[in-house]
Design a protein around this motif. Sequence first.
Motif, short mmCIF file in Angstrom:
data_model
loop_
_atom_site.label_atom_id
_atom_site.label_comp_id
_atom_site.label_asym_id
_atom_site.label_seq_id
_atom_site.Cartn_x
_atom_site.Cartn_y
_atom_site.Cartn_z
N GLU A 146 5.31 15.75 -3.69
CA GLU A 146 6.04 15.11 -4.79
C GLU A 146 7.34 14.51 -4.29
N CYS A 147 8.02 15.20 -3.38
CA CYS A 147 9.26 14.68 -2.81
C CYS A 147 9.00 13.39 -2.03
N ARG A 148 7.89 13.38 -1.27
CA ARG A 148 7.56 12.18 -0.51
C ARG A 148 7.26 11.01 -1.44
N ASP A 149 6.54 11.30 -2.54
CA ASP A 149 6.21 10.25 -3.50
C ASP A 149 7.47 9.70 -4.15
N LEU A 150 8.40 10.60 -4.53
CA LEU A 150 9.65 10.16 -5.14
C LEU A 150 10.48 9.31 -4.16
N ASP A 151 10.46 9.70 -2.88
CA ASP A 151 11.17 8.93 -1.87
C ASP A 151 10.59 7.53 -1.74
N GLN A 152 9.25 7.44 -1.79
CA GLN A 152 8.59 6.15 -1.70
C GLN A 152 8.92 5.29 -2.92
N GLN A 153 8.91 5.91 -4.12
CA GLN A 153 9.25 5.17 -5.34
C GLN A 153 10.68 4.67 -5.30
N ALA A 154 11.59 5.51 -4.79
CA ALA A 154 12.99 5.10 -4.69
C ALA A 154 13.15 3.92 -3.75
N GLY A 155 12.42 3.95 -2.61
CA GLY A 155 12.48 2.85 -1.67
C GLY A 155 11.97 1.55 -2.27
N ASP A 156 10.87 1.66 -3.01
CA ASP A 156 10.30 0.48 -3.66
C ASP A 156 11.26 -0.09 -4.70
N SER A 157 11.90 0.80 -5.48
CA SER A 157 12.84 0.35 -6.51
C SER A 157 14.05 -0.35 -5.89
N LEU A 158 14.57 0.19 -4.78
CA LEU A 158 15.69 -0.44 -4.11
C LEU A 158 15.31 -1.81 -3.57
N ALA A 159 14.11 -1.91 -3.01
CA ALA A 159 13.65 -3.19 -2.48
C ALA A 159 13.53 -4.23 -3.59
N GLN A 160 12.99 -3.83 -4.74
CA GLN A 160 12.86 -4.73 -5.87
C GLN A 160 14.22 -5.16 -6.39
N ALA A 161 15.17 -4.22 -6.43
CA ALA A 161 16.51 -4.53 -6.92
C ALA A 161 17.20 -5.53 -6.01
N GLN A 162 17.06 -5.35 -4.70
CA GLN A 162 17.67 -6.28 -3.75
C GLN A 162 17.07 -7.67 -3.88
N GLN A 163 15.75 -7.73 -4.09
CA GLN A 163 15.09 -9.02 -4.24
C GLN A 163 15.54 -9.72 -5.52
N THR A 164 15.74 -8.94 -6.59
CA THR A 164 16.15 -9.51 -7.88
C THR A 164 17.59 -9.99 -7.85
N LEU A 165 18.48 -9.20 -7.22
CA LEU A 165 19.90 -9.54 -7.23
C LEU A 165 20.25 -10.74 -6.36
N GLY A 166 19.40 -11.08 -5.40
CA GLY A 166 19.69 -12.27 -4.61
C GLY A 166 19.45 -12.05 -3.14
#
Length: 259
Positions: free
Chosen positions: A229-249
């Motif tokens: 579960e910790c590994r899955d949450l880490d992966q989700q966090a990484g994906d969310s950060l990547a999406q945020a960076q792509q959205t912000l510019g």
Amino acid sequence: MEPQGEKPVEADGVSITPQLLKSHSGEFALESILLLKLRGLGLVELGCLGQCLGLEWLDLSGNALTQLGPLASLRQLAVLNVANNRLTGLEPLAACENLQSLNAAGNLLATPGQLQCLAGLRGLEYLRLRDPLARLSNPLCASPSYWAAVRELLPGLKVVDGERMTGRGSEFYQLCRDLDSSSRPSSSPEPGAAEAQPWVGPGYWELWPTRSSSIVEEACRQFQHTLQECRDLDQQAGDSLAQAQQTLGPAGSTSSFIF
């Protein structure tokens, strides 16, 4: 050492003043303070702290406080850390109706009955009365019935002393406690034995009995499940950060959003 610009009201400690609160929060109006860290300042009195009516997060750990009277007016307070003080009671916290997390390790709370004042706090889910890593505790934690007494007085708690009591993951902590109990050797003395006995009981160095194998297997399974579960949450966090960076510019334009 005293904070600059502050003079102790008493010879052996410091009392909270409006100037101290403003200097530590950066706010001009006390009612506007939402987060306050007053750790290790030698505080003996809370002074005007009760005027911070909007306060939601408060750290008073590592001081010399003996009572929490002014906190009774802080109805918005959600997180409170009063670890490593000299408290003998928590009664004023009964009025902190939004309190969710309380760390009171390293004080002088002597009986489980002193926690009764917290029973009316429906939102209280996290409580710490002892912290082995920091070597902080309370006299009541030495009682063999401590764990059961806390559960009976405050059945709404989810986490006590860092261990989950109810909800997802609580089974793992219970298995660890069962495993610890089952691995303790019997210390019953032989009747009529006059000679010196070994410092460990018979069978201490033998393999654990079969009855413990299921507990061990289930504990390992629960641990692996939690780890995944910790590994899955880490992966989700990484994906969310990547999406945020792509959205912000483009790269390099998001530095101001890093906390």
